[in-house]
Scaffold this motif. Structure first.
Motif, PDB file in Angstrom:
ATOM      1  N   ILE A  54      84.827  18.804 142.574  1.00 56.61           N
ATOM      2  CA  ILE A  54      83.847  17.883 141.989  1.00 56.61           C
ATOM      3  C   ILE A  54      82.865  18.656 141.111  1.00 56.61           C
ATOM      4  O   ILE A  54      82.518  18.227 140.007  1.00 56.61           O
ATOM      5  CB  ILE A  54      83.112  17.097 143.105  1.00 56.61           C
ATOM      6  N   LEU A  58      81.946  18.244 137.106  1.00 63.08           N
ATOM      7  CA  LEU A  58      80.573  18.012 136.640  1.00 63.08           C
ATOM      8  C   LEU A  58      80.131  19.050 135.609  1.00 63.08           C
ATOM      9  O   LEU A  58      79.347  18.740 134.716  1.00 63.08           O
ATOM     10  CB  LEU A  58      79.607  18.023 137.824  1.00 63.08           C
ATOM     11  N   THR A  72      74.691  21.439 140.521  1.00 64.05           N
ATOM     12  CA  THR A  72      76.030  22.004 140.639  1.00 64.05           C
ATOM     13  C   THR A  72      75.974  23.525 140.614  1.00 64.05           C
ATOM     14  O   THR A  72      76.630  24.192 141.433  1.00 64.05           O
ATOM     15  CB  THR A  72      76.924  21.486 139.501  1.00 64.05           C
TER      16      THR A  72
END
Length: 124
Positions: A54, A58, A72
């Motif tokens: 993920i 991102l 992130t």
């Protein structure tokens, strides 16, 4: 600023997290050995792998909100930091270099892709 200065560290981070994320989700033999050696349950690596994948998505989406990209980067930083600490605790001196170098590359990528971005300068 030359684009390669900001894109090469980002590419190194994306490729390393993509490879390790896929390996964690698929639970390859190396992940099973690391899980046993470090004493973590195997499901921990499945969750970690999903989060890595993920995070990769991102980071590579252009025009994504800067606040999400900052979170992130911080998640990847903690992943590398805890990998370093786990390897240090278990006495694997040779393997310590990998997360240490990736932390340096991550900080470089964060500097050029976040702190030097026009969107971040507008927030100041």
């Amino acid at each position: 600023m030359k684009k390669w200065i900001k894109n090469i560290p980002l590419l190194v981070i994306v490729i390393s997290m993509l490879i390790s994320g896929i390996g964690d989700v698929m639970q390859i033999e190396a992940v099973k050995k690391v899980s046993i050696n470090l004493g973590y349950p195997l499901y921990f690596f499945s969750v970690l792998g999903i989060m890595k994948l993920i995070g990769v998505v991102l980071l590579i989406i252009p025009k994504f909100p800067l606040e999400i990209k900052i979170m992130t980067y911080s998640g990847f930083f903690f992943d590398f930091l805890f990998a370093f600490i786990s390897l240090l605790y278990n006495g694997s001196i040779i393997a310590l270099w990998v997360p240490f170098i990736l932390i340096f590359v991550l900080i470089t990528s964060f500097y050029f892709n976040v702190l030097e971005s026009p969107e971040y300068k507008r927030l100041k």
